[in-house]
Write a protein that holds these residues in place. Structure first.
Motif, PDB file in Angstrom:
ATOM      1  N   CYS A   9       0.853  -1.193   0.000  1.00 43.79           N
ATOM      2  CA  CYS A   9       0.000   0.000   0.000  1.00 43.79           C
ATOM      3  C   CYS A   9       0.888   1.243   0.000  1.00 43.79           C
ATOM      4  O   CYS A   9       1.829   1.341   0.799  1.00 43.79           O
ATOM      5  CB  CYS A   9      -0.894  -0.008   1.245  1.00 43.79           C
ATOM      6  SG  CYS A   9      -1.816   1.516   1.484  1.00 43.79           S
ATOM      7  N   CYS A  12       0.340   3.426   3.619  1.00 40.87           N
ATOM      8  CA  CYS A  12       0.672   2.823   4.917  1.00 40.87           C
ATOM      9  C   CYS A  12       1.750   1.754   4.805  1.00 40.87           C
ATOM     10  O   CYS A  12       2.198   1.229   5.829  1.00 40.87           O
ATOM     11  CB  CYS A  12      -0.588   2.267   5.599  1.00 40.87           C
ATOM     12  SG  CYS A  12      -1.093   0.633   5.048  1.00 40.87           S
ATOM     13  N   CYS A  28      -7.062  -1.061   0.613  1.00 41.28           N
ATOM     14  CA  CYS A  28      -6.086  -1.607   1.567  1.00 41.28           C
ATOM     15  C   CYS A  28      -6.798  -2.037   2.850  1.00 41.28           C
ATOM     16  O   CYS A  28      -7.474  -1.224   3.485  1.00 41.28           O
ATOM     17  CB  CYS A  28      -5.016  -0.558   1.876  1.00 41.28           C
ATOM     18  SG  CYS A  28      -3.966  -1.017   3.272  1.00 41.28           S
ATOM     19  N   SER A  30      -5.538  -2.598   5.633  1.00 43.32           N
ATOM     20  CA  SER A  30      -4.923  -1.989   6.826  1.00 43.32           C
ATOM     21  C   SER A  30      -5.386  -0.553   7.041  1.00 43.32           C
ATOM     22  O   SER A  30      -5.777  -0.186   8.148  1.00 43.32           O
ATOM     23  CB  SER A  30      -3.400  -2.012   6.704  1.00 43.32           C
ATOM     24  OG  SER A  30      -2.949  -3.332   6.635  1.00 43.32           O
ATOM     25  N   CYS A  31      -5.321   0.283   5.987  1.00 39.44           N
ATOM     26  CA  CYS A  31      -5.605   1.707   6.204  1.00 39.44           C
ATOM     27  C   CYS A  31      -6.833   2.195   5.441  1.00 39.44           C
ATOM     28  O   CYS A  31      -7.244   3.342   5.589  1.00 39.44           O
ATOM     29  CB  CYS A  31      -4.393   2.563   5.822  1.00 39.44           C
ATOM     30  SG  CYS A  31      -4.129   2.711   4.042  1.00 39.44           S
ATOM     31  N   HIS A  33      -7.051   2.719   2.282  1.00 40.38           N
ATOM     32  CA  HIS A  33      -6.723   3.482   1.072  1.00 40.38           C
ATOM     33  C   HIS A  33      -7.358   2.823  -0.154  1.00 40.38           C
ATOM     34  O   HIS A  33      -7.265   1.612  -0.340  1.00 40.38           O
ATOM     35  CB  HIS A  33      -5.204   3.555   0.897  1.00 40.38           C
ATOM     36  CG  HIS A  33      -4.788   4.197  -0.397  1.00 40.38           C
ATOM     37  ND1 HIS A  33      -4.954   5.542  -0.632  1.00 40.38           N
ATOM     38  CD2 HIS A  33      -4.252   3.676  -1.530  1.00 40.38           C
ATOM     39  CE1 HIS A  33      -4.518   5.814  -1.851  1.00 40.38           C
ATOM     40  NE2 HIS A  33      -4.090   4.710  -2.415  1.00 40.38           N
TER      41      HIS A  33
HETATM   42 ZN    ZN Z   1      -2.776   1.025   3.485  1.00 44.44          ZN
END
Ligand code: ZN
Length: 559
Positions: A9, A12, A28, A30-31, A33
């Motif tokens: 990503c 992040c 993403c 995780s974040c 995005h």
């Molecule tokens: Zn991310």
């Protein structure tokens, strides 16, 4: 192109397994995005499988200026074709969203920065014309750096061409929706992308006229964090909603389904609701309640708010935000939803149940942006032919300095005129406080109802007492003298009916109170839905024309 096994990503730096990244629609995990999506995949995300057919697009001039910078334009163009495997930056298709036919145009940032050349302008226009011919909604997924310099003024003219095509859809009453993806700038943002009825942005997507670098060079100051992102645009009233990619298809499906009251015959049964219309036959607890006591009940913070009502009795409610002119007033809310099986536009003042909420909602006192948001939704209802329901609960329009600077008086006046001539059924309910012009701005309706313990007044009793009695503690006298209770206003003919409340008041059982309003509104909308627009307009005009005239007999006020 082959899928790399792991995707890193950008923002992040987290690694995601390629197949999972695709499954997450390139968001993403995780974040959050939202990564870039090419048109074919976007079409696959949004449209029903096996529903897609291409829209025919006329051929356009290849290199109208014989343009060359460091390289000839045809070379750059040929490279974009080679790299993307497509010959334009816009793909236009017909298809279905949740079974509903639409036309979809998808812009491709990978193709010369999503710039608006003649071919792209032609494809967007062809998409709009296909929607017009098929009488279907149009959805545009926008991504662009702006106009295409290499095509000079012919690129600039695509802004006018596409805007004209969108205007034709407005005249035909066909819903237009833009999905703003990152980034959408310049000539695309300043033409069709922002002309849609509903503008949805993906989280983090940036949109603007000028890019941040240009602005920074011009004004030579630091830009605020998150400048021009979807969240910034929402806070400034420039987009309706920020919607995550995974929820996009469902949101589009609901909007498309609600964009038309197809046959005027709702599938659901109209719930029966009691509305008292005879001032001489009101229950004694309504007719005899002390005005001062009614004022207290009308202001109870536990009474259902506009959003409570929407949540309780509108199916699939989608709130729309912003006045598209720089602000999203928190004291006015509105959107689309199904009322007893029929799509309607709901607009209401919004208070709150807690002090924090009340402060955030400006105590339900709209700024000019609130009335302009309401106006935008009223015009949308008129365009789509959908009934309007308004819920009135405000101490009054915001009397502040900023509100004056932004034309509070004009905003109220324009709302009165707009509602008065709206060619669709309008039902208004005073659910709490009907405070002056700020209340009436949502109250020029075919049917005006009041909840049993609501008030409707030219000025607050406190304000009146301070001015005429010269002492605010005369508010009870003023409340009585002003005749602001539902019983008084029914007798005056200002309202057409009184909606019952649970014993003790709406605050004692908010859900039951909301249900009583639901039933009254559903019955009124259902009855008005059969009337022709010209009939509605004539009766609405006459309804307000007669107020105060002495000789009609039906408005005797001296009793
Ligand atoms: Zn991310």
């Amino acid at each position: 192109m082959t899928d790399p096994e792991w995707i890193r990503c950008g923002p992040c730096r987290a690694l995601t397994y390629g197949k999972r990244y695709e499954r997450e629609l390139r968001v993403c995990p995780s974040c959050g995005h939202h990564g870039r999506v090419e048109p074919a995949l976007r079409i696959q995300h949004l449209l029903d499988p096996d529903s897609v057919t291409a829209v025919e697009v006329a051929a356009t001039v290849a290199d109208p200026l014989g343009f060359a910078d460091l390289r000839p334009y045809p070379d750059r163009h040929a490279e974009a074709v080679r790299r993307t495997g497509r010959d334009t930056g816009v793909i236009a298709v017909r298809g279905r969203v949740d079974g509903h036919p639409v036309v979809l145009a998808v812009m491709d940032f990978a193709f010369l920065g999503g710039s608006l050349g003649t071919a792209e302008g032609e494809a967007v226009t062809a998409a709009a014309e296909a929607a017009l011919a098929g009488r279907t909604p149009l959805i545009v997924v926008a991504a662009s750096g702006g106009a295409r310099m290499q095509e000079g003024a012919l690129s600039l003219m695509q802004m006018a061409k596409t805007s004209n095509a969108f205007a034709a859809l407005d005249e035909a009453g066909l819903l237009t929706i833009t999905v703003v993806t990152d980034p959408t700038y310049g000539g695309v943002a300043a033409s069709f992308a922002t002309l849609s009825d509903v503008v949805i942005a993906e989280p983090g997507a940036r949109m603007g006229f000028a890019g941040p670098r240009v602005i920074q060079q011009t004004i030579r100051t630091q830009l605020p964090e998150g400048f021009q992102t979807a969240e910034f645009l929402l806070a400034h009233g420039l987009v309706d909603r920020v919607v995550r990619r995974g929820e996009l298809r469902q949101t589009l499906g609901r909007l498309v389904a609600m964009s038309r009251d197809d046959d005027g015959a709702p599938a659901a049964e109209i719930p029966h609701g009691e509305v008292w219309t005879d001032p001489d036959r009101l229950p004694p607890e309504v007719a005899g309640r002390e005005p001062r006591e009614v004022v207290g009940l009308a202001r109870m913070p536990q009474r259902p708010t506009a959003l409570d009502h929407a949540g309780h009795w509108l199916d699939g409610f989608i709130e729309l935000h912003g006045d598209r002119s720089g602000a999203d007033c928190p004291a006015v809310v509105g959107g689309l939803g199904w009322l007893a099986g029929r799509p309607v536009v709901l607009v209401g003042h919004q208070k709150g149940h807690t002090t924090a909420e009340l402060v955030r909602r400006k105590f339900g006192m709209p700024s000019p942006a609130g009335f302009r948001k309401a106006g935008r939704l009223f015009r949308l209802a008129a365009k789509l032919g959908l009934p309007v329901v308004t819920l009135i609960d405000t101490p009054g329009a915001d009397p502040g300095l900023r509100a004056e600077e932004q034309g509070q008086a004009i905003a109220v006046a324009e709302s009165l005129r707009l509602l008065g001539r709206l060619p669709v059924p309008v039902v208004a309910v005073v659910t709490g406080e009907g405070g002056s012009g700020g209340a009436l701005a949502l109250g020029v309706a075919d049917r005006v109802l009041m909840c049993a313990n609501s008030i409707y007044s030219v000025i607050s009793p406190e304000g009146c007492a301070a001015i005429l009695w010269k002492r605010p503690d005369a508010a009870a006298d003023a409340a009585r003298a002003l005749r602001i209770s539902a019983a008084d206003l029914l007798a005056l003919g200002v309202v057409d009916g009184v909606v019952p409340e649970p014993p003790g008041g709406a605050h004692t059982d908010p859900a039951a109170a909301a249900e009583l309003v639901h039933r009254a509104v559903a019955a009124a909308v259902s009855e008005l839905a059969d009337h022709k627009p010209e009939e509605l307009l004539r009766h609405r005009f006459e309804r307000f024309r007669r107020f105060g005239v002495a000789t009609t007999g039906e408005t005797e006020t001296s009793a």
